[in-house]
Design an enzyme around this catalytic site. Sequence first.
Site, mmCIF file in Angstrom:
data_model
loop_
_atom_site.group_PDB
_atom_site.id
_atom_site.type_symbol
_atom_site.label_atom_id
_atom_site.label_comp_id
_atom_site.label_asym_id
_atom_site.label_seq_id
_atom_site.Cartn_x
_atom_site.Cartn_y
_atom_site.Cartn_z
ATOM 1 N N ASP A 78 -33.460 59.241 -10.651
ATOM 2 C CA ASP A 78 -33.534 60.295 -11.655
ATOM 3 C C ASP A 78 -32.647 60.012 -12.861
ATOM 4 O O ASP A 78 -31.742 59.173 -12.812
ATOM 5 C CB ASP A 78 -33.178 61.651 -11.053
ATOM 6 N N GLU A 145 -29.923 62.085 -7.726
ATOM 7 C CA GLU A 145 -28.469 61.867 -7.691
ATOM 8 C C GLU A 145 -27.745 62.786 -8.657
ATOM 9 O O GLU A 145 -26.672 63.315 -8.351
ATOM 10 C CB GLU A 145 -28.173 60.395 -8.040
#
Length: 485
Positions: A78, A145
């Site tokens: 991400d 994350e």
Amino acid sequence: MSELSQLSPQPLWDIFAEICAIPHPSHHEEALARHILSWAQEKGLFAERDAIGNILIRKPASVGLENLKPVALQAHLDMVPQKNNDTPHDFTKDPIQPWIDGEWVKARGTTLGADNGIGMASALAVLADDSVEHGPLEVLLTMTEETGMDGAFGLQPNWLQAEILINTDSEEEGEIYMGCAGGIDFTSTLKLEREALPTGFQTVKLTIKGLRGGHSGADIHMGLANANKLLARFLFAQARPLDLRLLDISGGTLRNAIPREAFATLALAADKRVALQEAVQAYLATLKNEASPLDKNLTVLVENIESNAHPLKNGCRDRFLSLLNSMPNGVIRNSDVMKGVVETSLNIGVVTFDEHQASINCLIRSLVDSGKDYVVEMLTSLGELAGATTTPKGGYPGWQPDANSPVMALVRDTYQKLFNKMPNIQVIHAGLECGLFKKPYPQMDMVSIGPTITGPHSPDEQVHIASVGLYWQLLTALLKAIPAK
């Protein structure tokens, strides 16, 4: 073809351009994950996902290097979605638009996603480029994350075969990271009491914008202004003298990004409008005098708007503003052990109102658990004084440095041989996933490296082109230099 194709190493930059073309903000990484999984399977590589969505890809060793210790290259899928207020961009639908500006690659009005897209691209480029020599290799790509380390929390034991993990989420070429801060989210929630708007009052919008913003860990030592704190400071000072009625506040969008903008909807008597404008101009002059040169574009604006919302009762307004204004922000303590490194910090990341409650969302980071505990206790105390409900949650551990780490020594020595200078061995105040990986894989030897990225978690994010080439040289040389089992 992307203009990044002209850059070297070309396989890495081509893959990064592909990553930019597929939207992948936190909680919306699925399209990118499916693309990578399909890409790996087309290349005949072993590839699978676990229950939480993490991706594991395996590539056999190069001929003659089968006896090297197996290595995992790790990145997260991400990116942080931040954009300038005047940039029309939907991070769930629109591609990132990278462009070359001299020595740097930037994005047009948004975060670039070099954090951690360059690291992800480097791992995939190793898989794609058969000229890169390596032992048994795994690539681990983790989910979500940036907003809670979901993939790292969900990583199961006995899935990875690697003995060494190279995390690619660092952001300074020439530095080797062997430890990082842990963190915990903290939310203060205050019930709101509203009343009818007095007759003759007009509504205005107060805006603070133009701040640089940045990463709430890696940039916290820079003294960058926090829009939420600047707004609270002004309103606390002026609410009573000008009888400002508070209808709404919003500031920041992510708890791990230093807020660049904050907004308040206010109501006041018509005869106080000029005094408000004068107070705003005086406050702007004060901030310009105090502000870091990095926040030179700071602006405070007030404009007339229409609103049907009911303002807070004055007592409720004062409790909220006292709470937000008194909350600490920034560096709480520097480390005595690691000189020049922040030990404990706090970022007041997101402030929101709805009809019935106000929420203040923070991220606390510390190299030591007691530092996190101290800030949690401080914020809890302030919340109790204001009558707020406080909730710490989502705590994750730091990555304890190991001065005897063999892979750290190997990276140091490899760097010195390649570039004829010593790298800096560091502990980073940002949160890396390595601390969480240590729970299912306690014996795994870990290190973190990466190219130079500035302005992560803000639209000013950029990656230094030459540093990507140096990072690639180091990574590929390191894979070949891994010792035998």
